[in-house]
Design an enzyme around this catalytic site. Structure first.
Site, PDB file in Angstrom:
ATOM      1  N   HIS A 194      -4.182   6.034  30.882  1.00  0.00           N
ATOM      2  CA  HIS A 194      -3.378   7.183  30.454  1.00  0.00           C
ATOM      3  C   HIS A 194      -4.155   8.060  29.481  1.00  0.00           C
ATOM      4  CE1 HIS A 194       0.113   5.900  32.554  1.00  0.00           C
ATOM      5  NE2 HIS A 194       0.414   4.896  31.744  1.00  0.00           N
TER       6      HIS A 194
ATOM      7  N   HIS B 232       3.576   7.009  25.007  1.00  0.00           N
ATOM      8  CA  HIS B 232       3.905   6.681  26.393  1.00  0.00           C
ATOM      9  C   HIS B 232       5.330   7.065  26.745  1.00  0.00           C
ATOM     10  CE1 HIS B 232       4.864   4.310  29.955  1.00  0.00           C
ATOM     11  NE2 HIS B 232       3.575   4.409  30.222  1.00  0.00           N
TER      12      HIS B 232
END
Length: 121
Positions: free
Chosen positions: A75, A9
Protein backbone atom coordinates in the site's frame (compact mmCIF):
# COMPACT_ATOMS: atom_id res chain seq x y z
CA UNK A 1 0.12 27.02 2.86
CA UNK A 2 1.87 24.07 4.49
CA UNK A 3 -0.37 21.03 4.58
CA UNK A 4 -0.03 17.48 5.87
CA UNK A 5 -2.18 14.43 5.31
CA UNK A 6 -2.02 11.62 7.85
CA UNK A 7 -2.75 8.55 5.72
CA UNK A 8 -4.04 5.31 7.20
CA UNK A 9 -5.47 2.05 5.98
CA UNK A 10 -8.98 2.44 7.36
CA UNK A 11 -11.23 0.02 9.21
CA UNK A 12 -14.89 -0.85 9.56
CA UNK A 13 -14.96 0.27 13.20
CA UNK A 14 -14.97 4.07 13.45
CA UNK A 15 -13.23 3.91 16.84
CA UNK A 16 -10.14 2.58 15.07
CA UNK A 17 -9.43 6.11 13.76
CA UNK A 18 -9.39 7.75 17.20
CA UNK A 19 -5.60 7.64 17.41
CA UNK A 20 -5.42 9.45 14.07
CA UNK A 21 -7.61 12.22 15.45
CA UNK A 22 -5.39 12.47 18.53
CA UNK A 23 -2.25 12.71 16.38
CA UNK A 24 -3.91 15.41 14.27
CA UNK A 25 -4.95 17.37 17.37
CA UNK A 26 -1.43 17.16 18.83
CA UNK A 27 0.03 18.42 15.55
CA UNK A 28 -2.43 21.31 15.39
CA UNK A 29 -1.61 22.26 18.98
CA UNK A 30 2.14 22.32 18.26
CA UNK A 31 1.89 23.96 14.83
CA UNK A 32 -1.46 25.72 14.35
CA UNK A 33 -0.23 27.26 11.08
CA UNK A 34 -0.01 23.79 9.50
CA UNK A 35 -3.22 22.44 8.02
CA UNK A 36 -3.55 18.73 8.87
CA UNK A 37 -6.13 16.41 7.32
CA UNK A 38 -6.77 12.70 7.68
CA UNK A 39 -7.21 10.32 4.76
CA UNK A 40 -7.82 6.60 4.46
CA UNK A 41 -7.12 3.98 1.83
CA UNK A 42 -10.39 2.13 2.30
CA UNK A 43 -13.47 1.63 4.46
CA UNK A 44 -13.32 5.17 5.92
CA UNK A 45 -13.53 8.73 4.74
CA UNK A 46 -12.15 11.03 3.68
CA UNK A 47 -10.29 9.26 0.92
CA UNK A 48 -6.90 10.56 -0.13
CA UNK A 49 -8.47 12.26 -3.16
CA UNK A 50 -11.05 13.97 -0.94
CA UNK A 51 -8.40 15.19 1.51
CA UNK A 52 -6.18 16.48 -1.31
CA UNK A 53 -9.10 18.29 -2.93
CA UNK A 54 -10.02 19.89 0.42
CA UNK A 55 -6.49 21.13 0.96
CA UNK A 56 -6.08 22.43 -2.60
CA UNK A 57 -9.41 24.29 -2.28
CA UNK A 58 -8.02 25.86 0.93
CA UNK A 59 -4.92 27.06 -0.92
CA UNK A 60 -2.35 24.30 -0.48
CA UNK A 61 0.21 23.96 -3.26
CA UNK A 62 2.39 21.43 -1.40
CA UNK A 63 1.15 18.51 0.65
CA UNK A 64 3.27 16.15 2.72
CA UNK A 65 1.67 12.74 3.16
CA UNK A 66 2.67 10.82 6.27
CA UNK A 67 1.68 7.14 6.15
CA UNK A 68 0.56 6.00 9.59
CA UNK A 69 1.65 2.45 8.82
CA UNK A 70 4.15 0.26 10.66
CA UNK A 71 6.16 -0.56 7.54
CA UNK A 72 6.27 0.04 3.80
CA UNK A 73 4.15 -2.77 2.40
CA UNK A 74 2.50 -2.68 -1.01
CA UNK A 75 0.00 0.00 0.00
CA UNK A 76 2.82 2.42 0.85
CA UNK A 77 5.29 1.33 -1.85
CA UNK A 78 2.87 0.94 -4.75
CA UNK A 79 -0.64 2.26 -4.10
CA UNK A 80 0.21 5.51 -2.33
CA UNK A 81 2.73 6.81 -4.92
CA UNK A 82 0.20 6.06 -7.68
CA UNK A 83 -2.52 7.90 -5.78
CA UNK A 84 -0.22 10.87 -5.17
CA UNK A 85 0.76 11.01 -8.86
CA UNK A 86 -2.91 10.93 -9.85
CA UNK A 87 -3.67 13.80 -7.46
CA UNK A 88 -0.82 15.86 -8.94
CA UNK A 89 -2.19 15.14 -12.43
CA UNK A 90 -5.59 16.49 -11.31
CA UNK A 91 -4.01 19.58 -9.73
CA UNK A 92 -1.27 20.82 -12.07
CA UNK A 93 0.42 23.20 -9.61
CA UNK A 94 0.36 20.77 -6.68
CA UNK A 95 3.49 19.15 -5.27
CA UNK A 96 3.12 16.08 -3.06
CA UNK A 97 5.88 14.46 -1.01
CA UNK A 98 5.41 11.10 0.71
CA UNK A 99 7.27 10.43 3.96
CA UNK A 100 8.47 7.05 5.14
CA UNK A 101 5.90 5.15 7.21
CA UNK A 102 5.78 6.32 10.80
CA UNK A 103 6.69 2.83 12.01
CA UNK A 104 10.08 3.09 10.32
CA UNK A 105 11.11 6.16 12.34
CA UNK A 106 13.87 5.39 14.85
CA UNK A 107 12.17 7.72 17.36
CA UNK A 108 8.85 5.90 17.01
CA UNK A 109 10.49 2.49 17.24
CA UNK A 110 12.37 3.61 20.35
CA UNK A 111 9.17 4.91 21.96
CA UNK A 112 7.41 1.63 21.16
CA UNK A 113 10.28 -0.41 22.63
CA UNK A 114 10.22 1.72 25.79
CA UNK A 115 6.45 1.29 26.06
CA UNK A 116 6.71 -2.48 25.56
CA UNK A 117 9.36 -2.77 28.28
CA UNK A 118 7.11 -1.04 30.82
CA UNK A 119 3.61 -1.94 29.58
CA UNK A 120 2.94 -4.58 32.19
CA UNK A 121 4.55 -2.78 35.11
Amino acid sequence: MKAVILFGHGARNAEWAESFHRIRAAMQEKAPEVRVELAFLELMRPTLDEAVDTLVAAGADRIDIVPIFMAAGSHVRKDLPQMAASAMDRHASLEIAVAAPVGESPAVLGAMAEYALHATG
